[in-house]
Design an enzyme around this catalytic site. Structure first.
Site, PDB file in Angstrom:
ATOM      1  N   HIS A 155      -6.654  93.186  38.074  1.00  0.00           N
ATOM      2  CA  HIS A 155      -6.071  92.035  37.352  1.00  0.00           C
ATOM      3  C   HIS A 155      -5.397  92.707  36.011  1.00  0.00           C
ATOM      4  O   HIS A 155      -4.499  91.897  35.519  1.00  0.00           O
ATOM      5  CB  HIS A 155      -7.110  91.158  36.947  1.00  0.00           C
ATOM      6  CG  HIS A 155      -7.637  90.692  38.298  1.00  0.00           C
ATOM      7  ND1 HIS A 155      -6.850  89.565  38.818  1.00  0.00           N
ATOM      8  CD2 HIS A 155      -8.568  90.678  38.826  1.00  0.00           C
ATOM      9  CE1 HIS A 155      -7.318  89.019  39.832  1.00  0.00           C
ATOM     10  NE2 HIS A 155      -8.572  89.708  39.921  1.00  0.00           N
TER      11      HIS A 155
ATOM     12  N   GLU B 109      30.564  98.409  60.552  1.00  0.00           N
ATOM     13  CA  GLU B 109      30.275  99.573  60.176  1.00  0.00           C
ATOM     14  C   GLU B 109      30.597 100.556  61.336  1.00  0.00           C
ATOM     15  O   GLU B 109      30.216 101.840  61.113  1.00  0.00           O
ATOM     16  CB  GLU B 109      28.632  99.617  60.060  1.00  0.00           C
ATOM     17  CG  GLU B 109      27.885  99.100  61.181  1.00  0.00           C
ATOM     18  CD  GLU B 109      26.259  98.665  61.073  1.00  0.00           C
ATOM     19  OE1 GLU B 109      25.613  99.585  60.372  1.00  0.00           O
ATOM     20  OE2 GLU B 109      25.835  98.061  61.798  1.00  0.00           O
TER      21      GLU B 109
ATOM     22  N   ASP C  64      26.790 103.568  57.333  1.00  0.00           N
ATOM     23  CA  ASP C  64      27.285 104.012  58.782  1.00  0.00           C
ATOM     24  C   ASP C  64      28.633 104.268  58.708  1.00  0.00           C
ATOM     25  O   ASP C  64      29.098 105.077  59.625  1.00  0.00           O
ATOM     26  CB  ASP C  64      26.654 103.104  59.555  1.00  0.00           C
ATOM     27  CG  ASP C  64      25.072 103.336  60.134  1.00  0.00           C
ATOM     28  OD1 ASP C  64      24.909 104.688  60.121  1.00  0.00           O
ATOM     29  OD2 ASP C  64      24.337 102.566  60.819  1.00  0.00           O
TER      30      ASP C  64
ATOM     31  N   CYS D  39      27.494  95.497  51.877  1.00  0.00           N
ATOM     32  CA  CYS D  39      26.180  95.614  51.679  1.00  0.00           C
ATOM     33  C   CYS D  39      25.502  97.124  51.745  1.00  0.00           C
ATOM     34  O   CYS D  39      24.461  97.583  51.519  1.00  0.00           O
ATOM     35  CB  CYS D  39      25.348  94.891  52.729  1.00  0.00           C
ATOM     36  SG  CYS D  39      25.433  95.198  54.322  1.00  0.00           S
TER      37      CYS D  39
END
Lengths: 540, 85
Positions: free
Chosen positions: A188, A430, A454, A501
């Protein structure tokens, strides 16, 4: 100067005095009682007081650390009211005719031992909870005061370990950081440090001595170090590190909630890439406008067999709900090449990057694909989900995907299951092939998202895993940028939007280039959202 | 008596928080509700017992309910497990 090294659970640098947390260590004695009924009543009264205290702590924790972290005090109440625990205590008092303190301490030891013996680090850590709740009753029974630390100024709190009820009772204004001898990253103390954004180091061991109480020290949560009585040089270096960190945090804090807009008024969406549900917290913390790439692979890679529809549905639904109406673009299965799961039984390939992977698997083994689509469509009823397909090279593939989607939708309708009929679908750009036919592809989908990793590898014919090729590799190669521009122009000609992305999306040297191309969205790792926003706001 | 089996999908298994929530859920019903994992069984209204099972991801648990409201109880527990574990 003494340097202590432990395990960092949260970064940051703080300088101040050490305050050692003192607790009342009690020697519990065993004595005979004649009136066991009265002793049981004494225990019941103490238990009721303890439950009352825990309710108070729960309310305080709800305000300080939020519902999720406050739940521990509700759990503590359940532990105190657990019938096994109570029966054990009452049994000892009645049968052995002994005092309540002894019965509680013995029961606590037994239950803590049960947890300590479990072969799971998390459960072993729960022994501390048992001791914590039992200690609370013992303090009430013996009339011992509350434990604590005494300091007038903010200090670095040192302790062997801190239990939840101790951390929540700390005056947050007076805590610079935590340094503990033991503990785990699940403890914790660690959770609280992350919530409070203050440095914390655990596992410093016996080297952290109580005699350091009051000593001047520096805690460096980045490197997991505590410097006691630091020398001038260290102090200067640490002050600089602290200033740099604070400046960075302040700048980013300032950018939170601001629009992604250039000086001339051009807007762009900045979304986040995530690979697991646990990343959603940092997405929200960093103020992303949505999720631009949710890699669904973890569902497959972390499983020993194909994930069920229900399992997937729960994950997609959770993310969609947590994003509360913001867009969540989920990429379908992208297994193959460097990402393998044994149960797929994929044969060895000479050339996996050009092999049986991603959409090629989905369009061959359509049962796997349909399960995922069904889960995605079901989840689309709970938020703004969009679906994205990887490794596309032809219009025919997209048409086939759409047919399968329609089949799944028809099944859902037949089953009376709701989904978003207008769900957005897009494809990853890609492969050079997808770029070259992007004018055709744009007619078939709602959006494009460029996977630059890619796309670069296939355009330059360079294997990025091969270090020998580093000299030939140019991440900003004009051919790659021309590919992206072509895809963008073709998307816009059909009135569709395009995002990036891959890694290039977060490349600050290219942000302006992408703005000029009219890229509509950049999806980056959560920690890059605010730096990219800064870059956009500085652009003309 | 009603029963059903469930395979845990939560990464952490039945840790403290879901164990606590399960106790809360079970406590709503009169029926005697048990949770079994392999040879071990525990009362679903007792948190230490549930945690003591150390049920992890991939483990199969069997829930049983016995009593006047067993049908409602088992339905609610099944819903709970699907949503939380």
């Amino acid at each position: 100067m003494i340097t202590l090294t432990g395990k960092s659970v949260f970064g940051g640098v703080e300088i101040g005095k050490i305050a050692f947390y003192k607790r009342n260590s009690q020697q519990i004695k065993r004595w005979h009682v004649d009136d066991t009924e009265a002793e049981v009543n004494r225990f019941e009264l103490a238990k009721a007081t303890a439950v009352g205290q825990l309710q108070g702590l729960h309310e305080k924790a709800l305000k300080d650390v939020g519902e999720e972290n406050a739940m521990i005090f509700e759990i503590h109440q359940m532990m105190l009211e657990d019938l096994d625990y109570l029966e054990s205590i009452l049994h000892i008092i009645t049968n052995q005719e002994v005092n309540a303190e002894y019965a509680v301490a013995t029961t606590a030891d037994n239950f803590a031992a049960m947890f300590s013996a479990m072969d799971d680090a998390y459960m072993q850590g729960r022994a501390a909870d048992v001791k914590d709740v039992s200690e609370r009753i013992l303090n009430i029974l013996t009339g011992a005061g509350n434990a604590g630390f005494s300091t007038d100024e903010p200090a670095i709190i040192a302790a062997d370990d801190l239990v939840p009820s101790e951390t929540v009772q700390l005056d947050k204004e007076k805590v610079l950081g935590f340094a503990t001898m033991y503990g785990s990253s699940n403890s914790h103390t660690a959770i609280l440090a992350r919530t409070m954004n203050i440095p914390a180091i655990i596992g410093l061991g016996e080297a952290l001595k109580e005699e350091y109480d009051g000593a001047f020290a520096i805690i460096d949560g980045f490197d997991g170090k505590v410097y006691i009585d630091p020398d001038e040089e260290t102090l200067e270096a640490m002050k600089k590190k602290q200033a740099d960190d604070r400046a960075k945090k302040a700048l980013l804090q300032e950018l939170k909630g601001k629009e992604n807009v250039t000086k001339s008024g051009q807007k762009i969406n900045i979304y986040a890439n995530i690979g697991n549900t646990s990343d959603v917290g940092s997405v929200l913390q960093n103020d992303a406008g949505g999720i631009g790439l949710f890699r669904s692979e973890f569902l497959y890679l972390e499983n020993d067999t194909f994930p069920t529809e229900e399992q997937q549905f729960q994950v997609y639904k959770t993310v969609a709900e947590n994003m509360a109406g913001k867009k969540v673009i989920i990429r379908t299965l992208d297994i193959g090449a460097d990402k393998q799961a044994d149960y797929f039984n994929l044969p060895h390939e000479e050339n996996p990057a050009l092999g049986y992977r991603a959409i090629r698997i989905c369009l061959t083994q359509t049962d796997i694909f349909k399960t995922q689509l069904r889960a995605l469509l079901r989840a689309s009823a709970y938020g703004q989900i969009a679906i994205m397909f990887p490794m596309i090279i032809s219009v025919g593939e997209v048409k086939r995907i759409k047919e399968i989607m329609e089949e799944v939708k028809a099944e859902l309708r037949a089953d009376g299951i709701s989904y978003n009929e207008n769900i957005e679908t897009g494809i990853m750009i890609e492969t050079p092939a997808a770029v070259m036919v992007s004018h055709e592809l744009a007619k078939e989908v709602d959006f494009f998202s460029v996977g630059t990793n890619d796309l670069t590898q296939y355009t330059l014919a360079i294997d990025r895993q091969n270090p020998k090729l580093d000299d030939f590799y140019d991440p900003h190669h004009p051919a790659v940028l021309a590919m992206i521009k072509m895809a963008a122009d073709n998307a816009h000609a059909e009135g569709k939007w395009i995002g990036i992305c891959g890694e290039l999306g977060a490349d600050l040297e290219l942000t302006e280039t992408f703005l000029k191309m009219g890229i509509d969205e950049l999806s980056v790792s959560p920690s890059m959202i605010l730096p990219v926003r800064k870059k956009v706001r500085e652009a003309e | 008596m009603k029963e059903f089996s469930y395979v845990i999908t939560d990464e952490l298994g039945i840790h403290a928080r879901p164990a606590g929530l399960l106790v809360k859920e079970a406590a709503k019903f009169q029926a005697d509700i048990k949770i079994k994992k392999g040879e071990k069984a525990a009362d679903a209204k007792r948190i230490f017992g549930i945690m003591g099972l150390a049920a992890k991801k991939g483990d199969e648990i069997i829930m049983t309910a016995d009593g006047a409201d067993e049908a409602e109880a088992i339905a609610a527990i099944e819903e709970f497990l699907k949503a939380n574990l």
